[in-house]
Design an enzyme around this catalytic site. Sequence first.
Site, PDB file in Angstrom:
ATOM      1  CG  ASP A  19      -1.687   1.266   1.438  1.00 33.75           C
ATOM      2  OD1 ASP A  19      -2.070   1.553   2.598  1.00 33.75           O
ATOM      3  OD2 ASP A  19      -1.900   1.969   0.429  1.00 33.75           O
ATOM      4  CG  ASP A  23      -5.935   2.910   0.586  1.00 32.00           C
ATOM      5  OD1 ASP A  23      -6.573   2.983  -0.488  1.00 32.00           O
ATOM      6  OD2 ASP A  23      -4.983   2.095   0.759  1.00 32.00           O
ATOM      7  CG  ASP A  27      -1.413   1.593  -3.641  1.00 30.75           C
ATOM      8  OD1 ASP A  27      -1.787   2.230  -2.632  1.00 30.75           O
ATOM      9  OD2 ASP A  27      -0.207   1.357  -3.918  1.00 30.75           O
ATOM     10  CG  ASP A  96      -7.439 -12.254 -13.127  1.00 26.64           C
ATOM     11  OD1 ASP A  96      -6.880 -12.656 -12.089  1.00 26.64           O
ATOM     12  OD2 ASP A  96      -8.266 -12.920 -13.769  1.00 26.64           O
ATOM     13  CG  ASP A 192     -12.136 -15.512 -12.987  1.00 26.53           C
ATOM     14  OD1 ASP A 192     -13.358 -15.353 -12.815  1.00 26.53           O
ATOM     15  OD2 ASP A 192     -11.366 -15.970 -12.127  1.00 26.53           O
ATOM     16  CD  GLU A 245     -10.012 -19.925 -11.854  1.00 27.64           C
ATOM     17  OE1 GLU A 245      -9.933 -20.098 -10.632  1.00 27.64           O
ATOM     18  OE2 GLU A 245     -10.831 -19.128 -12.395  1.00 27.64           O
ATOM     19  CG  HIS A 317      -6.806 -15.085  -5.926  1.00 25.95           C
ATOM     20  ND1 HIS A 317      -6.256 -15.673  -7.051  1.00 25.95           N
ATOM     21  CD2 HIS A 317      -8.110 -14.904  -6.205  1.00 25.95           C
ATOM     22  CE1 HIS A 317      -7.196 -15.809  -7.969  1.00 25.95           C
ATOM     23  NE2 HIS A 317      -8.332 -15.363  -7.482  1.00 25.95           N
ATOM     24  CG  ASP A 318      -9.624 -18.343  -5.867  1.00 21.18           C
ATOM     25  OD1 ASP A 318      -9.748 -18.541  -7.091  1.00 21.18           O
ATOM     26  OD2 ASP A 318      -9.973 -17.286  -5.297  1.00 21.18           O
TER      27      ASP A 318
HETATM   28  O1  TEU Z   1     -12.224 -18.749  -9.152  1.00 22.72           O
HETATM   29  C1  TEU Z   1     -13.012 -19.741  -9.656  1.00 22.72           C
HETATM   30  C2  TEU Z   1     -13.010 -20.878  -8.780  1.00 22.72           C
HETATM   31  O2  TEU Z   1     -12.852 -21.925  -9.180  1.00 22.72           O
HETATM   32  C3  TEU Z   1     -13.083 -20.582  -7.370  1.00 22.72           C
HETATM   33  O3  TEU Z   1     -14.355 -20.263  -7.089  1.00 22.72           O
HETATM   34  C4  TEU Z   1     -12.655 -21.747  -6.593  1.00 22.72           C
HETATM   35  O4  TEU Z   1     -13.302 -22.881  -6.914  1.00 22.72           O
HETATM   36  C5  TEU Z   1     -12.879 -21.539  -5.206  1.00 22.72           C
HETATM   37  O5  TEU Z   1     -12.634 -20.269  -4.845  1.00 22.72           O
HETATM   38  C6  TEU Z   1     -11.972 -22.428  -4.474  1.00 22.72           C
HETATM   39  O6  TEU Z   1     -12.187 -22.163  -3.181  1.00 22.72           O
HETATM   40  C7  TEU Z   1     -12.146 -17.572  -9.932  1.00 22.72           C
HETATM   41  C8  TEU Z   1     -11.292 -16.565  -9.185  1.00 22.72           C
HETATM   42  O7  TEU Z   1     -10.018 -17.091  -9.043  1.00 22.72           O
HETATM   43  C9  TEU Z   1     -11.962 -16.324  -7.851  1.00 22.72           C
HETATM   44  O8  TEU Z   1     -11.181 -15.498  -7.031  1.00 22.72           O
HETATM   45  C10 TEU Z   1     -13.304 -15.679  -8.106  1.00 22.72           C
HETATM   46  O9  TEU Z   1     -13.973 -15.568  -6.885  1.00 22.72           O
HETATM   47  C11 TEU Z   1     -14.127 -16.529  -9.058  1.00 22.72           C
HETATM   48  O10 TEU Z   1     -13.413 -17.016 -10.175  1.00 22.72           O
HETATM   49  C12 TEU Z   1     -15.232 -15.686  -9.645  1.00 22.72           C
HETATM   50  O11 TEU Z   1     -14.677 -14.719 -10.489  1.00 22.72           O
END
Ligand code: TEU
Length: 656
Positions: A19, A23, A27, A96, A192, A245, A317-318
């Site tokens: 950051d 904030d 960023d 993305d 995505d 993805e 990030h998931d």
């Molecule tokens: O993620 C798709 C997806 O497969 C995820 O929902 C995943 O299955 C789940 O989070 C696993 O816990 C993509 C992006 O990476 C995610 O951050 C978004 O929330 C989602 O699409 C919708 O855009």
Amino acid sequence: MAWWQSAVVYQIYPRSFADSDADGIGDLGGIAARLDYLAELGVDVLWLSPIYPSPQDDNGYDISDYRDIDPTFGTLTDFDALLAAVHERGMKLVMDLVVNHTSDEHPWFVESRSSRDNPKRDWYWWRDEPTNWRSFFSGPTWDLDDATGQYYLHLFSRKQPDLNWENPEVRQAVYSMMRWWLDRGVDGFRMDVINMLSKDPALPDGPGGDGSPYYLCGPRIHEFLQELHREVVAGRDGQLLTVGEMPGVTLENAKLFTDPARGEVDMVFQFEHVQLDQGSSKWDVRPLRLTDLKRSFGRWQSGLAERGWNSLYWNNHDQPRVVSRFGDGSPEAAKMLGTVLHMHRGTPYVYQGEELGMTNYPFTSIDEIRDIETLGHYAEAGPASFEAVRAMGRDNARTPMQWDASAHAGFTTGTPWLSVNPNHTEINAEAQRRDPDSVFHHYRRLIELRHDEPAVAHGDFTMLAPQDERLYAFTRRYEGTELLVLANFSGEPLEVDFPDDAEPGDQPGAPPQASGIKLADAAPADVAMEATQMRRYHEVWVEKNGGRTLLGLSGIPATRFRGVVRFLEEFAGGGDADMARYADEHSLSEQRYFNLLCMMFGHDPRSYSWVLDKGLLPEARAARCQNESDKIFKAWGALLSPHFSPSFRLARQLAQ
Ligand code: TEU
């Protein structure tokens, strides 16, 4: 060979990276300020999770304007400056692309919902009756729009309505937007949930509410991706990187998607290995069986060996942090997991903080959670699901980057949008950049190895000991070079047998014999190798022209194998072995000694000759005369570092 086959991608989650305006949210200015760190790590491509204007219902994966930057992150001018600074450092930047759905605040949807006969009505999916499909974020996938009395489809949150890709206007609008970013200098796209674009227009109900059979890899998905490639990527070939993805994608379909001859995508993110510790859902957590993991990786390695290409990832990030999920959270486990992933055939992705061994967050209450998917699940499953939330929640990956040991880990001088992990006082970039034995420098060496050793990028893959629940072992072979990777997934020391009369597993993926490891070929006479003790570490052996060298931890000539391993274990075990005393005891020649030091510093094994060429021997000798090992290390580090970091490749260029 495409450039991205020997490249390493670094994923940035902008909200949590750095950051610059206090904030509490990361960023573009913060990213720009940290580019030298990324250059030192040696990565080739930066992938930015969404930075477009968005109500942030799903942290930016709900876009309300595709041709601008969310003010939270900066401006288009800031973006152009960042892109230029990335290119100046020889790196590329991938955006993305979130075009399965938009935000419900995107003008396209605002128009579409305004009336049943609006020209953009058919840009989304509207029905009088919903299907029984369940959303990824819990609850139904259809919401009733009171104004027009129809339901609209959203596979994710109600604020993420799905675009109707059956409509060619939608597709052309997306292609035009993509070309706009490429003309601005962007180097590709991470796409995505791109295998969800084609739905079965009949929209039938799904078994038990599971609609995926009707929207995962739907009837026109290959047609759409080939059209996208023709309209956007073709003609820029060779410069860009595209990765799709694809939740639920099969190996058979991945071969089609990534076959260069079909002109769809360069690689896909498949989910098989990140669903092996789950039962009926991600919240039904099960222990990982290493044999399942090896079976999955083995299948994808051999499945895409001839045609197509793999992406390689543990984190994003998931997903929760892999070092906590598949390891014991320790730096050793982080290095082991990094080595295993990066030595496979495919393009590795490093998620921010993975290179530091960042762990899951010790959540204690649902009030600490911000992620829409987790909150949706908890709302349905209740407090009993909190243990699963702690283990698998996406916010584990989204805690701020740990730059130093200060208050908010150097991420912000404001109040972070998500709490910083308290272990940032131990795990942070500042400390690790100074420590040659850190996870950071281990990742840097792995990336160097991929850049410098062609066998890493292009070698054939052979899984070994697939039935072993503790050892992950495989070889990579390429033009007379063989890498042997041995990794100990168990928390206990592991006995690895090296039968002298080993015969190679001839066919890639050929199962080894009953017990023990089958090495490529018998060890050279002077390296009689019996059983060797593996601590919770990993070893990478390089077989080159009859010589065998241990790499990864350090590159040490084979001749003193056992002695060196014992030294390594002692040293790596933190014993206060005195380098100089050891060198004398083992009458290591000056060259071997310097090479040993070089490897310890993760520098190029040719550096002794480099020291000679650069006339630095006097200083090097001076460094050697100081007999406390730490002093030696510091002296040697001081001597070498100016010449070799931030990135070996750069140094190599410099040295030429
Ligand atoms: O993620 C798709 C997806 O497969 C995820 O929902 C995943 O299955 C789940 O989070 C696993 O816990 C993509 C992006 O990476 C995610 O951050 C978004 O929330 C989602 O699409 C919708 O855009």
